[in-house]
Scaffold this motif. Structure first.
Motif, short mmCIF file in Angstrom:
data_model
loop_
_atom_site.label_atom_id
_atom_site.label_comp_id
_atom_site.label_asym_id
_atom_site.label_seq_id
_atom_site.Cartn_x
_atom_site.Cartn_y
_atom_site.Cartn_z
N GLY A 64 0.83 -1.19 0.00
CA GLY A 64 0.00 0.00 0.00
C GLY A 64 0.86 1.23 0.00
O GLY A 64 2.07 1.18 0.23
N MET A 65 0.22 2.39 -0.26
CA MET A 65 0.96 3.64 -0.43
C MET A 65 0.80 4.61 0.72
O MET A 65 1.46 5.64 0.78
CB MET A 65 0.48 4.34 -1.72
CG MET A 65 0.93 3.67 -2.99
SD MET A 65 2.62 4.13 -3.48
CE MET A 65 3.56 2.73 -2.86
N ALA A 66 -0.13 4.32 1.64
CA ALA A 66 -0.36 5.18 2.81
C ALA A 66 -1.13 4.38 3.82
O ALA A 66 -1.64 3.29 3.52
CB ALA A 66 -1.13 6.45 2.41
N ALA A 67 -1.25 4.92 5.03
CA ALA A 67 -2.06 4.24 6.05
C ALA A 67 -3.48 4.01 5.54
O ALA A 67 -4.12 3.01 5.88
CB ALA A 67 -2.08 5.08 7.33
N ASP A 68 -3.96 4.90 4.66
CA ASP A 68 -5.28 4.75 4.05
C ASP A 68 -5.44 3.42 3.34
O ASP A 68 -6.55 2.88 3.25
CB ASP A 68 -5.51 5.85 3.01
CG ASP A 68 -5.32 7.25 3.56
OD1 ASP A 68 -6.28 8.03 3.54
OD2 ASP A 68 -4.20 7.58 3.99
N SER A 69 -4.35 2.88 2.79
CA SER A 69 -4.42 1.65 1.99
C SER A 69 -4.87 0.46 2.83
O SER A 69 -5.59 -0.42 2.32
CB SER A 69 -3.04 1.35 1.39
OG SER A 69 -2.56 2.44 0.63
N TRP A 70 -4.47 0.42 4.09
CA TRP A 70 -4.84 -0.69 4.97
C TRP A 70 -6.13 -0.42 5.75
O TRP A 70 -6.73 -1.34 6.26
CB TRP A 70 -3.69 -0.99 5.92
CG TRP A 70 -2.53 -1.66 5.26
CD1 TRP A 70 -2.32 -3.01 5.12
CD2 TRP A 70 -1.42 -1.02 4.63
NE1 TRP A 70 -1.15 -3.25 4.44
CE2 TRP A 70 -0.56 -2.03 4.13
CE3 TRP A 70 -1.04 0.30 4.44
CZ2 TRP A 70 0.63 -1.77 3.45
CZ3 TRP A 70 0.14 0.58 3.76
CH2 TRP A 70 0.96 -0.45 3.27
N GLN A 71 -6.51 0.85 5.81
CA GLN A 71 -7.74 1.20 6.54
C GLN A 71 -8.54 2.24 5.74
O GLN A 71 -8.71 3.38 6.15
CB GLN A 71 -7.39 1.72 7.94
CG GLN A 71 -6.73 0.65 8.82
CD GLN A 71 -6.37 1.16 10.19
OE1 GLN A 71 -5.24 1.51 10.46
NE2 GLN A 71 -7.37 1.23 11.07
N PRO A 72 -9.04 1.85 4.58
CA PRO A 72 -9.74 2.81 3.72
C PRO A 72 -11.00 3.39 4.36
O PRO A 72 -11.47 4.46 3.95
CB PRO A 72 -10.06 2.00 2.47
CG PRO A 72 -10.04 0.57 2.92
CD PRO A 72 -8.98 0.51 3.97
N GLU A 73 -11.54 2.70 5.35
CA GLU A 73 -12.75 3.22 6.01
C GLU A 73 -12.48 4.52 6.75
O GLU A 73 -13.42 5.27 7.07
CB GLU A 73 -13.32 2.18 6.97
CG GLU A 73 -12.53 1.94 8.25
CD GLU A 73 -11.31 1.02 8.09
OE1 GLU A 73 -10.65 0.73 9.11
OE2 GLU A 73 -11.04 0.60 6.94
N LEU A 74 -11.18 4.83 7.01
CA LEU A 74 -10.81 6.07 7.68
C LEU A 74 -10.29 7.13 6.72
O LEU A 74 -9.96 8.25 7.13
CB LEU A 74 -9.71 5.79 8.73
CG LEU A 74 -10.05 4.81 9.84
CD1 LEU A 74 -8.83 4.60 10.75
CD2 LEU A 74 -11.24 5.29 10.66
N SER A 75 -10.22 6.81 5.43
CA SER A 75 -9.57 7.69 4.46
C SER A 75 -10.41 8.91 4.13
O SER A 75 -11.63 8.83 3.95
CB SER A 75 -9.27 6.91 3.18
OG SER A 75 -8.63 7.76 2.23
N ARG A 76 -9.70 10.05 4.00
CA ARG A 76 -10.34 11.28 3.53
C ARG A 76 -9.90 11.62 2.10
O ARG A 76 -10.22 12.70 1.59
CB ARG A 76 -10.01 12.44 4.48
CG ARG A 76 -10.64 12.28 5.87
CD ARG A 76 -10.64 13.59 6.63
NE ARG A 76 -9.28 14.07 6.90
CZ ARG A 76 -8.60 13.80 8.01
NH1 ARG A 76 -9.13 13.03 8.95
NH2 ARG A 76 -7.38 14.27 8.17
N ILE A 77 -9.13 10.73 1.46
CA ILE A 77 -8.79 10.93 0.05
C ILE A 77 -10.05 10.69 -0.78
O ILE A 77 -10.64 9.62 -0.69
CB ILE A 77 -7.68 9.96 -0.40
CG1 ILE A 77 -6.41 10.17 0.43
CG2 ILE A 77 -7.37 10.14 -1.88
CD1 ILE A 77 -5.32 9.13 0.17
N PRO A 78 -10.50 11.68 -1.54
CA PRO A 78 -11.76 11.51 -2.27
C PRO A 78 -11.79 10.24 -3.11
O PRO A 78 -10.87 9.97 -3.89
CB PRO A 78 -11.82 12.76 -3.16
CG PRO A 78 -11.02 13.78 -2.43
CD PRO A 78 -9.90 13.01 -1.77
N GLY A 79 -12.82 9.45 -2.93
CA GLY A 79 -13.03 8.24 -3.70
C GLY A 79 -12.58 6.98 -3.03
O GLY A 79 -13.12 5.90 -3.31
N VAL A 80 -11.59 7.04 -2.15
CA VAL A 80 -11.00 5.82 -1.59
C VAL A 80 -11.99 5.12 -0.65
O VAL A 80 -12.29 3.93 -0.80
CB VAL A 80 -9.66 6.14 -0.88
CG1 VAL A 80 -9.17 4.91 -0.10
CG2 VAL A 80 -8.62 6.57 -1.90
#
Length: 377
Positions: free
Chosen positions: A268-284
């Motif tokens: 993965g490329m960021a912590a978002d990759s393993w926990q997308p439910e917490l992501s604020r990157i639009p669309g993820v």
């Protein structure tokens, strides 16, 4: 050499056979259960002595790869920061060991077909310096920590994308354009490499070609390689877990620290990759929820996307919650999406930063008197 042939490495029995379970849904749950079981034993074995991370370079990377095409991108490229880790731990023989994880040499990475073509294109547009930043040279990091490069016992990479191993391990013949064979950066270190990753160089598939340096292993002495299979422990508080998918021989670093377990990976490329439910990157977050997926892949090479998904679940199951922010698991990308305004809105929701635990110890070195040989032992 298989892992069972090496006194330095121990196989991890908890994962025996889990990657062969069928059907795939049962395999995922078996991997998750095995990772949970191993985590408890790993935590009780003890901690590494020290871990230090150092940023090496930032390079351009297509945004559509970084989060599996889920993110909404304004800029087609993001920057990713390559990290190097220095880990000291007690080996199973009772001696101090030093592992250098991801000592990427930027000049070698530029030889990979993808980056070679990208650089040529950027050069024509006069944009070559727009993305690439150099922070540290791998061979100059150890002296700043009080070590010499000769103190390193092992080096390893999660996989061998964009690596010219001749520039790190040395070669018996010159690299094209050079007049003499390369000398190793770390003269006493062996490369820990998964057998399937090493085998990729024997017969490259077209879907793999763009990311591997052609002839990157040519002339590398075989005695500099420590080849293993599956999942292995190196010593107290440090393991290499087989995490296939991104590449067939991908493996991830796992270390036990005073803050619990950390995992380093480029799945993965960021912590978002393993926990997308917490992501604020639009669309993820929304796309992952639409498909019912709990991880989002780094998708530049999908040698097996189901395996990569399972591997990321394996990683996040091993990782401890962060004491700084317990909702995030301690998975730190070896190449992390940078937090830069020009690539907004594709910036990490959360970044762990670097790792800094313990005190680096200078290992005992043989003393010599000029004109005499070192003392035996």
């Amino acid at each position: 050499m298989s892992s069972s042939d090496s006194a330095a490495l121990r196989p991890i029995p908890e994962f025996d056979g889990v990657h062969q379970i069928w059907p795939r849904g049962k395999r995922l749950e078996a991997i998750r259960d095995a990772a949970s079981t191993y985590r408890e034993r790993f935590l009780n074995q003890g901690q590494v002595r020290a871990v230090k991370s150092v940023d090496i370079a930032a390079a351009p990377y297509p945004a559509r790869f970084a989060f599996q095409g889920y993110s909404v991108n304004v800029n087609p490229f993001i920057s990713i920061i390559n990290r190097m880790f220095v880990i000291q731990f007690d080996g199973f023989d009772g001696t101090l060991k030093t592992l250098v994880w991801e000592p990427t040499v930027a000049a070698g990475s530029a030889e990979a077909p993808f980056y070679d073509k990208l650089q040529r294109f950027a050069r024509r547009l006069g944009l070559e310096s727009a993305f690439v930043d150099y922070y540290n040279d791998p061979d100059q990091v150890l002296p700043r920590l009080g070590l010499t490069n000769a103190d390193v016992d092992y080096i390893s990479f999660d996989h061998l994308h964009v690596q010219d191993l001749r520039m790190i391990l040395g070669s018996s013949e010159p690299i094209d354009g050079e007049s003499a064979p390369r000398q190793p950066l770390f003269p006493n270190a062996k490369l820990l490499v998964h057998r399937k990753e090493l085998g990729t160089f024997d017969a490259m598939h077209p879907m793999q070609w763009a990311w591997y340096v052609e002839d990157g292993m040519r002339g590398v002495p075989e005695d500099r390689l420590e080849v293993f299979d599956g999942d292995v422990e190196l010593g107290v508080g440090v393991s290499l877990l087989w995490t296939p998918g991104h590449t067939d021989g991908n493996h991830s670093l796992v270390v036990n620290t005073p803050d619990g377990v950390w995992v380093s990976s480029e799945n993965g490329m960021a912590a978002d990759s393993w926990q997308p439910e917490l992501s604020r990157i639009p669309g993820v977050r929304r796309t992952a929820a639409f498909y019912g997926r709990e991880v989002v892949l780094n998708a530049n090479t999908l040698e097996d996307s189901l395996d990569q998904y399972d591997s990321m679940v394996k990683e996040k199951t091993l990782a401890s919650p962060s004491p700084r922010n317990p909702q995030w698991r301690q998975v730190i990308p070896s190449s992390e999406c940078a937090n830069r305004k020009r690539q907004w809105p594709v910036v990490p929701t959360y970044s762990h930063g670097g790792l800094d635990y313990g005190t680096i110890t200078v290992p005992a070195r043989p003393t010599t008197v000029p004109g005499t040989a070192p003392e035996p032992g």
